[in-house]
Design a protein around this motif. Structure first.
Motif, PDB file in Angstrom:
ATOM      1  N   PRO A 338       0.887  -1.220  -0.096  1.00 27.97           N
ATOM      2  CA  PRO A 338       0.077   0.114  -0.114  1.00 27.97           C
ATOM      3  C   PRO A 338       0.632   1.123   0.182  1.00 27.97           C
ATOM      4  O   PRO A 338       0.386   2.250  -0.920  1.00 27.97           O
ATOM      5  N   GLU A 339       2.121   1.317   0.515  1.00 26.85           N
ATOM      6  CA  GLU A 339       2.951   2.363   0.819  1.00 26.85           C
ATOM      7  C   GLU A 339       3.180   2.917  -0.887  1.00 26.85           C
ATOM      8  O   GLU A 339       3.379   4.238  -0.974  1.00 26.85           O
ATOM      9  N   LEU A 340       3.215   2.039  -1.858  1.00 23.57           N
ATOM     10  CA  LEU A 340       3.539   2.345  -3.174  1.00 23.57           C
ATOM     11  C   LEU A 340       2.575   3.029  -3.705  1.00 23.57           C
ATOM     12  O   LEU A 340       2.646   3.704  -4.855  1.00 23.57           O
ATOM     13  N   TYR A 341       1.419   3.104  -3.172  1.00 21.04           N
ATOM     14  CA  TYR A 341       0.205   3.742  -3.908  1.00 21.04           C
ATOM     15  C   TYR A 341      -0.016   5.209  -3.310  1.00 21.04           C
ATOM     16  O   TYR A 341      -0.842   5.902  -3.386  1.00 21.04           O
ATOM     17  N   LYS A 342       0.625   5.510  -2.119  1.00 20.51           N
ATOM     18  CA  LYS A 342       0.753   6.600  -1.597  1.00 20.51           C
ATOM     19  C   LYS A 342       1.145   8.015  -2.480  1.00 20.51           C
ATOM     20  O   LYS A 342       2.065   7.735  -3.449  1.00 20.51           O
ATOM     21  N   GLY A 343       0.753   9.134  -2.091  1.00 19.16           N
ATOM     22  CA  GLY A 343       1.273  10.163  -3.017  1.00 19.16           C
ATOM     23  C   GLY A 343      -0.116  10.840  -3.995  1.00 19.16           C
ATOM     24  O   GLY A 343      -0.983  10.132  -3.955  1.00 19.16           O
ATOM     25  N   GLY A 344       0.088  12.012  -4.301  1.00 17.43           N
ATOM     26  CA  GLY A 344      -0.797  12.598  -5.027  1.00 17.43           C
ATOM     27  C   GLY A 344      -1.730  13.260  -3.909  1.00 17.43           C
ATOM     28  O   GLY A 344      -1.665  13.618  -2.909  1.00 17.43           O
ATOM     29  N   THR A 345      -2.794  13.833  -4.780  1.00 20.45           N
ATOM     30  CA  THR A 345      -3.890  14.471  -3.870  1.00 20.45           C
ATOM     31  C   THR A 345      -5.045  13.558  -3.520  1.00 20.45           C
ATOM     32  O   THR A 345      -5.405  12.631  -4.132  1.00 20.45           O
ATOM     33  N   GLU A 346      -5.910  13.986  -2.646  1.00 19.44           N
ATOM     34  CA  GLU A 346      -7.220  13.468  -2.261  1.00 19.44           C
ATOM     35  C   GLU A 346      -8.127  13.186  -3.632  1.00 19.44           C
ATOM     36  O   GLU A 346      -8.921  12.411  -4.048  1.00 19.44           O
ATOM     37  N   LEU A 347      -8.092  14.468  -4.523  1.00 18.44           N
ATOM     38  CA  LEU A 347      -8.814  14.401  -5.431  1.00 18.44           C
ATOM     39  C   LEU A 347      -8.640  13.355  -6.504  1.00 18.44           C
ATOM     40  O   LEU A 347      -9.405  12.689  -7.019  1.00 18.44           O
ATOM     41  N   LEU A 348      -7.134  13.192  -6.642  1.00 17.71           N
ATOM     42  CA  LEU A 348      -6.808  12.042  -7.688  1.00 17.71           C
ATOM     43  C   LEU A 348      -7.214  10.786  -7.124  1.00 17.71           C
ATOM     44  O   LEU A 348      -7.659   9.592  -7.939  1.00 17.71           O
ATOM     45  N   GLY A 349      -7.173  10.287  -5.622  1.00 17.38           N
ATOM     46  CA  GLY A 349      -7.690   9.310  -5.431  1.00 17.38           C
ATOM     47  C   GLY A 349      -9.134   8.882  -5.573  1.00 17.38           C
ATOM     48  O   GLY A 349      -9.799   7.939  -5.841  1.00 17.38           O
ATOM     49  N   GLN A 350      -9.921   9.933  -5.454  1.00 17.74           N
ATOM     50  CA  GLN A 350     -11.572   9.976  -5.711  1.00 17.74           C
ATOM     51  C   GLN A 350     -11.709   9.945  -6.998  1.00 17.74           C
ATOM     52  O   GLN A 350     -12.694   8.915  -7.503  1.00 17.74           O
ATOM     53  N   ILE A 446       9.348  -5.658 -18.776  1.00 22.01           N
ATOM     54  CA  ILE A 446       8.923  -4.304 -18.742  1.00 22.01           C
ATOM     55  C   ILE A 446       7.706  -4.270 -17.913  1.00 22.01           C
ATOM     56  O   ILE A 446       6.652  -4.823 -17.681  1.00 22.01           O
ATOM     57  N   TYR A 447       8.216  -3.091 -16.997  1.00 24.20           N
ATOM     58  CA  TYR A 447       7.205  -2.683 -16.049  1.00 24.20           C
ATOM     59  C   TYR A 447       6.441  -1.403 -16.296  1.00 24.20           C
ATOM     60  O   TYR A 447       7.243  -0.434 -16.584  1.00 24.20           O
ATOM     61  N   MET A 448       5.113  -1.209 -16.436  1.00 25.19           N
ATOM     62  CA  MET A 448       4.374  -0.176 -17.057  1.00 25.19           C
ATOM     63  C   MET A 448       3.193   0.183 -16.351  1.00 25.19           C
ATOM     64  O   MET A 448       2.494  -0.740 -15.633  1.00 25.19           O
ATOM     65  N   PHE A 526      13.600   7.179  -9.341  1.00 30.33           N
ATOM     66  CA  PHE A 526      14.762   6.857  -8.697  1.00 30.33           C
ATOM     67  C   PHE A 526      14.478   6.126  -7.198  1.00 30.33           C
ATOM     68  O   PHE A 526      15.106   5.046  -6.847  1.00 30.33           O
ATOM     69  N   GLU A 527      13.575   6.585  -6.679  1.00 30.04           N
ATOM     70  CA  GLU A 527      13.421   6.165  -5.051  1.00 30.04           C
ATOM     71  C   GLU A 527      12.272   5.445  -5.035  1.00 30.04           C
ATOM     72  O   GLU A 527      12.369   4.079  -4.317  1.00 30.04           O
ATOM     73  N   ARG A 528      10.910   5.624  -5.751  1.00 35.96           N
ATOM     74  CA  ARG A 528       9.863   4.774  -5.549  1.00 35.96           C
ATOM     75  C   ARG A 528       9.621   3.765  -6.778  1.00 35.96           C
ATOM     76  O   ARG A 528       9.305   2.688  -6.396  1.00 35.96           O
ATOM     77  N   ILE A 529       9.872   4.053  -7.789  1.00 37.79           N
ATOM     78  CA  ILE A 529       9.571   3.199  -8.910  1.00 37.79           C
ATOM     79  C   ILE A 529      10.716   2.218  -8.886  1.00 37.79           C
ATOM     80  O   ILE A 529      10.359   0.816  -9.012  1.00 37.79           O
ATOM     81  N   LYS A 531      13.174   1.371  -6.684  1.00 42.83           N
ATOM     82  CA  LYS A 531      13.492   0.609  -5.722  1.00 42.83           C
ATOM     83  C   LYS A 531      12.314  -0.084  -5.017  1.00 42.83           C
ATOM     84  O   LYS A 531      12.360  -0.955  -4.168  1.00 42.83           O
ATOM     85  N   GLY A 532      11.103   0.541  -5.457  1.00 42.56           N
ATOM     86  CA  GLY A 532       9.756  -0.217  -4.879  1.00 42.56           C
ATOM     87  C   GLY A 532       9.179  -0.991  -5.773  1.00 42.56           C
ATOM     88  O   GLY A 532       8.781  -2.128  -5.794  1.00 42.56           O
ATOM     89  N   HIS A 533       8.756  -0.307  -6.966  1.00 44.00           N
ATOM     90  CA  HIS A 533       7.710  -1.060  -7.921  1.00 44.00           C
ATOM     91  C   HIS A 533       8.514  -1.973  -8.593  1.00 44.00           C
ATOM     92  O   HIS A 533       8.169  -3.040  -8.591  1.00 44.00           O
ATOM     93  N   VAL A 534       9.469  -1.596  -9.227  1.00 40.12           N
ATOM     94  CA  VAL A 534      10.310  -2.661 -10.387  1.00 40.12           C
ATOM     95  C   VAL A 534      10.904  -3.618  -9.359  1.00 40.12           C
ATOM     96  O   VAL A 534      10.727  -5.000  -9.901  1.00 40.12           O
ATOM     97  N   ARG A 535      11.602  -3.390  -8.236  1.00 44.35           N
ATOM     98  CA  ARG A 535      12.349  -4.334  -7.552  1.00 44.35           C
ATOM     99  C   ARG A 535      11.354  -5.364  -7.090  1.00 44.35           C
ATOM    100  O   ARG A 535      11.619  -6.770  -6.992  1.00 44.35           O
ATOM    101  N   SER A 536      10.048  -5.081  -6.492  1.00 47.06           N
ATOM    102  CA  SER A 536       9.085  -5.878  -5.919  1.00 47.06           C
ATOM    103  C   SER A 536       8.651  -6.788  -7.076  1.00 47.06           C
ATOM    104  O   SER A 536       8.128  -7.863  -6.848  1.00 47.06           O
ATOM    105  N   ALA A 537       8.236  -6.176  -8.088  1.00 45.20           N
ATOM    106  CA  ALA A 537       7.764  -6.937  -9.361  1.00 45.20           C
ATOM    107  C   ALA A 537       8.696  -7.962  -9.930  1.00 45.20           C
ATOM    108  O   ALA A 537       8.589  -9.091 -10.287  1.00 45.20           O
TER     109      ALA A 537
END
Length: 557
Positions: A338-350, A446-448, A526-529, A531-537
């Motif tokens: 769930p940490e990787l989905y954090k970020g952005g605004t409340e409007l974006l989540g809605q 490829i991670y996309m 460099f920090e989230r994609i 080290k988080g997204h690509v490495r986990s995938a």
């Protein structure tokens, strides 16, 4: 004996690049890796990965350096095929979507057994297609003749005042008979065959007004004396006019009653022949599709011919066969913390929850689909906005897939692991009779984000449409739903970017112009994609697939 090689030979790498000769201008078309694990594709004058990084936030498209490997097992006949089928069945069990993107084959005639099973099968299909096309052509010729007869009889029906009712297969009188036209038909097509010196057209030199006088007669004019007085003609001409008038009335009586039955029979024959022509074409479709699937490497393009002719493993005097299969397989990245989905605004989540953020957004439409230089439309100019929306509905809604089938793109998943798995299989038969099977599994990870995946899958759907259109053209069928033949809409107009002058100004001085976060996707590469997204995938997807191939190949045993 089993050999596992992770650094594939240069020849096979060249072969892997050569089969991409038909790649187009679409930005995501050519994702093949070089021997240095780089993607040679160039977009807007820069490498594809640099272009993707420039547009981070509007899309996520990462090609990790460690996400590409080539596994090269060798074994007895059927060994590589066993690994391939085990892999594709296991991918489905792991809930991957699997689609075959391309396939071709090249068999040496020296390998008689395999040649009979492959190339000779293609030749037999060609003969069946030729015979079917000949039958369809003859049916079309017969149909045209029947159509001509139908038009003539429909013309006669109109003269007699009848109108054919297709639904009731009957006739109704719509108007008075066209006596003038009927008398003309009688003179030109009936009486003319009575012979020289008897037909009206042959004796008109004796009575120049004979035809005009005949056209003025009524059905009641059967008395020569009355006709003589009425027309002010000689007794001899009046006798001829009365005689021809009686013959005309008799012909009209016989032909008028017969024409309806004849027209019914012609209509039945026309319907039967139309149905047979359509059936011939439908029967040919599977044969043409099978013929297209059995592509020969030397017949595809100059890139394949030059590569196969120089491939060290396919000498002309030896019994060899080469087969290449390209698979596209993908799955949503459900293991994302769930940490990787954090970020952005409340409007974006809605907006995401309400479906406002979707694969086919304005940036994707402008840059990946309808960009004139590197959009999908550069390779498939017939694509329209309506067609893309239809494909988006097909890929993202469960209803369009059928009961119990997951959509290709999950509406609530933003990121996907996409793999291009290419199998290069080589069968070799020695002069001693022994055989071996060598295969190279090229796994490209490829991670996309979902919009990049949507654009890539649109490319496959567009190729399928063109394949169907090619088959229809070959056998003479026009599909009313074909988007190439009858575009349903227009391409969207380019929307003017009012901030473009300001962006160019800041780019000139090397500053990044940004009022707000670009796009709905992750923008910290460099920090989230990485080290988080690509490495986990990589742990959850890439390692699982490559380890399965190694295990089935007997690696380490």
């Amino acid at each position: 004996m089993l050999i596992i090689i992770f650094a594939a030979s240069e020849k096979l790498i060249i072969l892997n690049k050569a089969i991409m000769w038909n790649m187009g201008r679409f930005a995501l078309s050519n994702l093949a890796r070089t021997y240095t694990n780089q993607v040679p594709a160039v977009v807007e004058g820069m490498p594809l990965d640099d272009w993707a990084h420039k547009n981070i936030g509007n899309l996520v498209f990462a090609l990790p350096y460690e996400g590409h490997t080539r596994i090269n097992p060798t074994g007895p006949p059927g060994f590589i095929s066993g690994i391939y089928f085990s892999l594709v069945f296991q991918l489905r069990k792991w809930e991957f979507f699997v689609q075959k993107a391309d396939e071709w084959i090249e068999v040496s005639p020296v390998h008689q057994q395999y040649y009979q099973l492959t190339v000779k099968q293609k030749q037999e299909v060609e003969q069946q297609i030729k015979a079917g096309l000949a039958s369809a052509a003859q049916s079309v010729a017969d149909l045209e003749l029947l159509k001509h007869d139908e038009r003539k009889y429909r013309e006669f029906l109109d003269y007699f005042g009848y109108e054919y009712d297709e639904s009731a297969n009957g006739f109704k009188e719509k108007k008075e008979k066209d006596e003038h036209a009927l008398r003309s038909v009688f003179i030109d097509q009936v009486d003319v065959h009575t012979g020289e010196g008897i037909a009206i057209r042959t004796i008109v030199s004796r009575w120049p007004t004979l035809i005009v006088d005949f056209m003025k007669l009524n059905d009641s004019d059967t008395d020569p004396d009355k006709v003589k007085e009425k027309m002010d003609v000689s007794k001899a001409e009046a006798v001829v006019l009365v005689t021809k008038n009686k013959l005309y009335m008799e012909w009209k009586k016989l032909f008028g009653g017969e024409i309806q039955d004849r027209f019914r029979r012609i209509r039945e024959l026309v319907r039967s022949r139309e149905s047979s022509v359509d059936q011939y074409r439908e029967w040919l479709k599977p044969y043409v599709a099978r013929h297209q699937i059995l592509q020969e490497g030397l017949g595809i393009g100059p890139g394949a011919r030059s590569t196969l002719s120089s491939l060290f493993a396919m000498p002309a005097g030896h019994a060899t066969s080469f087969n290449q299969i390209e698979l596209w397989t993908w799955r949503e990245f459900g293991a994302t913390p769930p940490e990787l989905y954090k970020g952005g605004t409340e409007l974006l989540g809605q907006e995401r929850a309400e479906g406002a953020v979707r694969p086919y957004d304005s940036w994707t439409k402008k840059n990946l689909i309808f960009h004139k230089d590197h959009g999908l439309v550069a390779d498939f100019p017939w694509i329209t906005d309506e067609w893309v929306k239809e494909q988006e509905k097909f890929m993202t809604t469960r209803e369009s897939q059928g009961a119990g089938i997951r959509p290709w793109i999950d509406p609530v998943k933003m990121y996907y692991s996409f793999f291009i798995i290419t199998l290069e299989k080589l069968n070799i038969r020695m002069p001693t009779g022994s055989e071996m099977e060598d295969g190279t599994f090229d796994v490209n990870y490829i991670y996309m984000s979902e919009n990049a995946l949507f654009a890539k899958l649109l490319e496959m759907k567009a190729k399928q449409v063109e394949m169907n259109h090619y088959i229809d053209n070959l056998i003479g069928v026009r599909d009313p739903g074909c988007p190439i033949c009858t575009p349903k809409g227009q391409k969207p107009k380019d929307e003017r970017d009012w901030l473009q002058p300001a962006k160019k100004f800041f780019d000139y001085f090397g500053f990044e112009f940004m009022f707000a976060k670009k796009g709905p996707y992750e923008h910290d590469f460099f920090e989230r994609i990485s080290k988080g997204h690509v490495r986990s995938a990589a742990y959850a997807r890439y390692a699982t697939i490559t380890n399965f191939i190694k295990q089935k190949s007997g690696y380490g045993q």
